[in-house]
Design a protein around this motif. Structure first.
Motif, short mmCIF file in Angstrom:
data_model
loop_
_atom_site.label_atom_id
_atom_site.label_comp_id
_atom_site.label_asym_id
_atom_site.label_seq_id
_atom_site.Cartn_x
_atom_site.Cartn_y
_atom_site.Cartn_z
N THR A 1 0.81 -1.22 0.00
CA THR A 1 0.00 0.00 0.00
C THR A 1 0.84 1.27 0.00
OG1 THR A 1 -0.10 -0.15 2.40
CG2 THR A 1 -1.98 -1.03 1.18
N GLN B 1 -5.58 0.57 0.26
CA GLN B 1 -5.84 -0.84 -0.04
C GLN B 1 -6.77 -0.95 -1.25
OE1 GLN B 1 -4.41 -3.40 0.76
NE2 GLN B 1 -4.02 -3.61 2.95
N ARG B 2 -7.83 -0.18 -1.22
CA ARG B 2 -8.79 -0.27 -2.34
C ARG B 2 -8.13 0.13 -3.66
NH1 ARG B 2 -14.49 -0.27 -1.32
NH2 ARG B 2 -14.93 -0.63 0.88
N GLY C 1 -15.81 -2.99 3.94
CA GLY C 1 -14.73 -3.28 2.98
C GLY C 1 -14.32 -4.74 3.03
N ILE C 2 -14.29 -5.31 4.22
CA ILE C 2 -13.92 -6.73 4.36
C ILE C 2 -14.97 -7.61 3.68
CG2 ILE C 2 -13.69 -8.61 6.05
CD1 ILE C 2 -12.29 -6.53 7.89
N GLY D 1 -7.10 2.18 4.41
CA GLY D 1 -8.16 1.44 3.70
C GLY D 1 -8.34 1.95 2.28
N LEU E 1 -6.51 -7.23 3.22
CA LEU E 1 -7.57 -6.94 4.20
C LEU E 1 -7.16 -5.88 5.21
CD1 LEU E 1 -8.33 -10.69 4.64
CD2 LEU E 1 -10.13 -9.04 4.13
N ASN E 2 -5.85 -5.70 5.38
CA ASN E 2 -5.38 -4.77 6.41
C ASN E 2 -5.92 -3.37 6.18
OD1 ASN E 2 -3.94 -6.92 7.24
ND2 ASN E 2 -1.92 -6.02 6.98
N GLY E 3 -6.55 -2.83 7.20
CA GLY E 3 -7.02 -1.45 7.12
C GLY E 3 -8.40 -1.30 6.51
N LEU E 4 -8.96 -2.37 5.93
CA LEU E 4 -10.32 -2.24 5.39
C LEU E 4 -11.33 -2.18 6.53
CD1 LEU E 4 -10.47 -4.71 2.34
CD2 LEU E 4 -10.13 -2.23 2.32
N ASP E 5 -12.37 -1.36 6.36
CA ASP E 5 -13.43 -1.33 7.37
C ASP E 5 -14.33 -2.56 7.19
OD1 ASP E 5 -14.98 -0.76 5.14
OD2 ASP E 5 -15.18 1.37 5.59
N SER F 1 -6.28 7.33 3.42
CA SER F 1 -6.17 6.47 4.60
C SER F 1 -5.65 5.10 4.14
CB SER F 1 -7.54 6.28 5.25
OG SER F 1 -8.37 5.49 4.41
#
Ligand SMILES: Nc1ncnc2c1ncn2[C@@H]1O[C@H](COP(=O)(O)OP(=O)(O)OP(=O)(O)O)[C@@H](O)[C@H]1O
Length: 248
Positions: free
Chosen positions: A83, A136-137, A170-171, A133, A163-167, A131
């Motif tokens: 990321t 990540q996206r 998002g998961i 997340g 998956l790290n940081g996803l809300d 951020s």
């Protein structure tokens, strides 16, 4: 249909053996999770699969072709390897244009992957302000660039701790996305420490430990007689569940 094959791989970095005797095959339609403690070699394996690390011996085949002989690995493989923003001043849209051009992927894909990942909501803001997340996206959007719906784009995808940081939403979104990619016939390889997600989503699990990879087995087989995946994982790496020792 896509397939990732790793044969007898040995990776040495700065004179140290990081991985040896790694054999792994991700078949079309399979979602495989890589598990292993910090520093075990999961990222190193994923980077080797993407052709970014030259093995000391062994080979990686993507759909039967050695990865280092692919004219454009980024076109044959969807990759999300981290990321860290390469250019924090770029917008997501500009970042994706740059990656798409380098990979030889049509720019018409950019709006599609922005919409599919939700990044379109902030695609014109500079990445440096995102951020975790959001980054990540964007990384996931980048991996989807060469994956054409129903077309002949990349067949295999690798994700390093996506998956790290996803809300929470998002998961759930990523779980459905990875499942849909596998259902479409893609071979999908994901490194993660989030065992609850692995337990509910993985077709097979590979443990990276002691500088090598275990055979890929279904979750139930990995879990064996243990109550849950966490207990099975701790037992597999030789850690007692009640241990308060600093791992290492
Ligand atoms: N460029 C490098 N030169 C030397 N050693 C390296 C290099 N890159 C990684 N390593 C080492 O390789 C080993 C594996 O690292 P890697 O990042 O693959 O682990 P990982 O399983 O992804 O860990 P984590 O779960 O913490 O992300 C570590 O001991 C690391 O220090």
């Amino acid at each position: 249909m896509s397939r990732i094959q790793v044969r007898d791989l040995r990776i040495e970095l700065s004179g140290r053996t990081i991985l040896h005797d790694v054999d792994l095959s991700a078949e079309p339609g399979e979602l495989i999770y890589l598990l292993g403690r910090n520093g075990a070699g999961k990222s190193t394996l994923l980077r080797s699969i993407c052709g970014m690390i030259t093995p000391a011996s062994g080979e990686v085949l993507i759909d039967g072709t050695p990865v280092r002989r692919l004219p454009s690995p980024a076109r044959s493989l969807g990759m999300h390897l981290g990321t860290e923003p390469v250019h924090p001043g770029h917008t997501a849209r500009r970042h994706l244009r740059w990656i798409a051009a380098a990979a030889g992927v049509g720019g018409d894909r950019i709006d599609q992957v922005l919409a599919r990942t939700g990044v379109d909501a902030y695609g014109n803001r500079r990445i440096g302000d995102y951020s975790l997340g959001m980054r990540q996206r964007l990384g996931i959007a980048t991996a989807l660039l060469p994956v054409l719906d129903g077309g002949d784009g990349a067949g295999a995808l690798v994700f390093d701790e996506p998956l790290n940081g996803l809300d929470v939403e998002g998961i759930v979104w990523l779980r459905n996305l990875l499942g849909a990619l596998a259902a479409d016939g893609h071979a999908v390889l994901v490194a993660s420490h989030l065992l609850a997600e692995v337990a509910r989503s993985a077709d097979r699990i590979v443990l990276i430990d002691r500088q090598t990879a275990s055979p890929a087995v279904p979750v139930a087989e990995f879990q064996g007689r243990h109550d849950d995946l966490e207990s099975a994982y701790l037992a597999a790496i030789g850690v007692r569940a009640d241990s308060s020792q600093v791992p290492g």
